[in-house]
Design a protein around this motif. Sequence first.
Motif, short mmCIF file in Angstrom:
data_model
loop_
_atom_site.label_atom_id
_atom_site.label_comp_id
_atom_site.label_asym_id
_atom_site.label_seq_id
_atom_site.Cartn_x
_atom_site.Cartn_y
_atom_site.Cartn_z
N SER A 260 0.76 -1.11 -0.02
CA SER A 260 -0.03 -0.04 0.08
C SER A 260 1.17 1.35 0.00
CB SER A 260 -0.83 -0.01 1.11
OG SER A 260 -0.23 0.24 2.36
N MET A 262 0.40 5.14 1.41
CA MET A 262 -0.74 5.84 2.44
C MET A 262 -0.18 7.36 2.32
SD MET A 262 -1.42 5.09 6.43
CE MET A 262 -1.90 3.61 6.05
N ILE A 276 -5.38 5.58 0.99
CA ILE A 276 -4.62 4.50 0.99
C ILE A 276 -4.93 3.87 -0.42
CG2 ILE A 276 -4.20 2.21 1.86
CD1 ILE A 276 -5.44 3.55 4.51
#
Length: 293
Positions: A260, A262, A276
């Motif tokens: 991910s 973020m 995200i």
Amino acid sequence: MSGNDDLAGLFEQQRPRLRAVAYRMLGSLSEAEDAVQESWLRLSRSDAARIDNLSGWLTTVVGRVALDMLRSRASRREDPLDAHLPDPLVGRLDEPADPEQEALIADSVGLALLVVLDTLAPTERLAFILHDMFGVPFEEIARVVDRTPAAARQLASRARRRVQGTAPVPERDLARQRAVVEAFLAAARDGDFDALLALLDPDVVLRADTGELREVRGAAAVLGQITGYRRFADSGRLALVNGAAGLVTLPELPSGRPMSVMGLTVAEGRIVAIDILADPARLAGLDLAFLDR
């Protein structure tokens, strides 16, 4: 040097600005590059000797191309909620961005602002970006949107009210941002919910794109979502995400893909937005090897 080579050289000088316009318009790096390339094709087919202000001409051309792309994108959407987070710009937090990336993220164009821009009508987005961010006169914007200058001014005004009423104003000091993000990461690793709650603004919004976009609002609700991301905290790495302190979760194995990216928007010492990107297909297209240097 041929005349075409001279023109290509002048165009390359304008490329960072044009990519910045297109990225703000489209929120997609690949589409922004397509828009810039189309502006070059249009320039190469034009009588460049008759263009008095090349920078202004190219800015409005790339804006017009991006506007057409936005309209085409909107017409393909069967569901008006078919949305996703913009492409993030990721860099090392302890190194300055290169000049071209600096142009892309100038004026604090974070993910949270780009999400708000994506809710505007295409013509409103164009008028706001060209005028408020790049100083293009309304007379020129009017020709792009096929409106009067007064109507173009109204488009920008409506967009400005929407942005000012929705997009959070981020903390400008990167060191203060970093302190909050480091505290957030430490609290997530420790499972310290009280510390996490203290770091979240009461009206914080979390957007997570895993292939489709979902949104959660309010500190208590967002805290419940964050606990689900706790397993990512141990592999979280501080990074520069759209010019602000953020996090990238990387697997322990060097050959693994990022899990991910973020983006965190910090204002007055608290996190007001968390964006995200966790869509595996889009993450696979990001080159984050430089984070391991």
